[in-house]
Design a protein around this motif. Structure first.
Motif, short mmCIF file in Angstrom:
data_model
loop_
_atom_site.label_atom_id
_atom_site.label_comp_id
_atom_site.label_asym_id
_atom_site.label_seq_id
_atom_site.Cartn_x
_atom_site.Cartn_y
_atom_site.Cartn_z
N UNK A 1 39.40 -2.74 34.50
CA UNK A 1 38.02 -3.20 34.28
C UNK A 1 37.03 -2.04 34.32
N UNK A 2 36.01 -2.13 33.49
CA UNK A 2 34.92 -1.14 33.53
C UNK A 2 34.17 -1.22 34.85
N UNK A 3 33.98 -2.45 35.34
CA UNK A 3 33.19 -2.71 36.55
C UNK A 3 33.94 -3.69 37.43
N UNK A 4 34.05 -3.37 38.72
CA UNK A 4 34.64 -4.29 39.69
C UNK A 4 33.64 -4.51 40.81
N UNK B 1 46.81 -9.99 41.87
CA UNK B 1 45.51 -9.93 41.19
C UNK B 1 45.34 -8.64 40.40
N UNK B 2 45.82 -7.52 40.93
CA UNK B 2 45.67 -6.25 40.22
C UNK B 2 46.42 -6.30 38.89
N UNK C 1 42.21 -0.40 42.30
CA UNK C 1 43.34 -0.44 41.38
C UNK C 1 43.09 -1.35 40.18
N UNK C 2 42.08 -2.21 40.28
CA UNK C 2 41.69 -3.00 39.12
C UNK C 2 40.83 -2.20 38.15
N UNK C 3 40.17 -1.17 38.65
CA UNK C 3 39.22 -0.41 37.83
C UNK C 3 39.94 0.54 36.88
N UNK D 1 34.61 -6.95 33.21
CA UNK D 1 34.15 -7.06 34.59
C UNK D 1 35.17 -7.84 35.40
N UNK D 2 35.48 -7.36 36.61
CA UNK D 2 36.31 -8.11 37.55
C UNK D 2 35.50 -8.34 38.82
N UNK D 3 35.59 -9.54 39.36
CA UNK D 3 34.82 -9.92 40.55
C UNK D 3 35.80 -10.47 41.58
#
Length: 365
Positions: A248-251, A235-236, A266-268, A182-184
């Motif tokens: 990440x599976x979930x952002x 951050x990405x 782009x994080x996902x 998970x990314x927040x």
């Protein structure tokens, strides 16, 4: 004890102003509950309400509208058909009460009520379309109140409204968070609580992205495995490296920063999920081709719908949430202008700013 005829309440003035005044005490209808408010907290929506940018038509007449949608208190009167709650019960409010007759409400999506703002249909949004909880007393439909466990104090209870929004965001997923990366984005109250909930629900790894070191430090205490100051590093890149180059599976995008949506995409990972939780001050530009080419799904949520507040209370009852740690400031109701300024300007690291509406009884020992 007999109820008073009047009460102290916070009302909107001209754009950008807010003050206390005396108003008649509201009287419950057949399905209503009157709550003696103990605590009420501010959120970003309240700033938009104060400025009147929240209202498409300019809003109600000055001196007539009471904001406040995050509050808790004690039941002091109930309508003639109410048997779910009793006088003396400690309760926290859910901001949204749908009309319960449109197709969205009937499917559980009452925060997306098709009759939003139309009071005659039954719709209410506390402190947004009807008077809210920045007052000594607030009127609620019985369906929008939840009884508090004895172990949960009023400060903690009010912040559970924000946890409800987080739970609603995770509701959009096709699977449990157990084992997910998970990314927040955005370590405000929502992002910090999203971090805590993801940890409690068994996420494999949690990355928290922001620009304020103090808030990122809170996120680390709440369970973030990686904290990224996006002013100091990309951050990405950091999130993708932490997820073995996959993403990440979930952002969850909780910041409301226009550039953050593209970063979230782009994080996902491929076929990942991005949930937009923050409200944006301006139109957003993002590379949707990247989402399409990589099968990334985008969801949005508003508020604490689908019964999510009840689940937040259940977690709190088991001692699994530390919501009171986000409460940084307390103000008396009469000092509401200072409270708003403190929150808006983030004075002294303000996170959740609380109005102490009344103090007499009802708090667990």
């Amino acid at each position: 004890m007999p109820l008073p005829e009047t009460m102290q309440a916070v009302v909107l003035g001209e754009p950008g102003t807010i003050a206390t005044t005396t108003l008649p005490l509201p009287r419950p209808g057949p399905e209503d509950v009157l709550v003696h408010v103990r605590r009420a907290s501010l959120c970003g929506t309240d700033l938009k309400i104060r400025s009147r940018r929240f209202f498409p038509d300019g809003g109600p007449q000055p001196g007539t509208f009471v904001p406040g949608h995050e509050y808790a208190g004690v039941v002091v009167a109930v309508g003639e058909t109410v048997d779910e709650l009793r006088v003396g019960d400690r309760v926290v409010t859910e901001a949204h009460r749908g009309c319960m007759r449109c197709t969205n409400c009937l499917s559980g999506r009452y925060t997306d009520c098709l009759n939003y703002g139309r009071r005659h249909t039954g719709h209410r949004a506390q402190g947004m379309t009807v008077n809210g909880g920045f007052a000594e007393y607030a009127l609620n439909h019985v369906s929008a109140l939840h009884r508090l466990p004895d172990s949960v104090g009023f400060d903690a209870a009010v912040v559970l409204s924000t946890v409800g929004t987080v739970m609603h965001a995770y509701d959009t997923l096709d699977s449990l968070l157990v084992g997910a990366d998970v990314a927040i984005v955005g370590p405000g109250p929502i992002g910090l609580l999203a971090t805590q909930v993801a940890s409690e629900l068994g996420a494999r790894s949690i990355a928290l992205v922001g620009t304020r070191e103090a808030r990122l430090a809170v996120g680390a205490r709440f369970g973030a495995d990686l904290v990224v100051n996006s002013r100091r590093q990309d951050a990405v890149t950091a999130v993708r490296e932490a997820t073995r180059g996959v993403g990440a599976d979930v952002v969850l995008e909780c910041s409301g920063a226009p550039s953050a949506v593209d970063d979230a995409l782009r994080m996902a990972k491929r076929s990942g999920r991005v949930v937009l939780v923050g409200f944006f001050e301006e139109p957003v530009r993002a590379d949707l081709n990247h989402a399409v080419m990589n099968g990334i799904s985008i969801d949005t949520v508003r508020g604490e719908g689908a019964g999510s507040l009840a689940r937040a209370i259940a977690l709190a009852a088991r001692g699994r949430l530390r919501t009171e740690e986000l409460v940084t400031h307390h103000f008396a109701l009469k000092d509401v202008s200072e409270a708003f300024d403190t929150y808006a300007e983030r004075r002294d690291g303000a996170l959740k700013v609380m109005l102490d509406v009344s103090e007499d009884g009802g708090e667990p020992g």
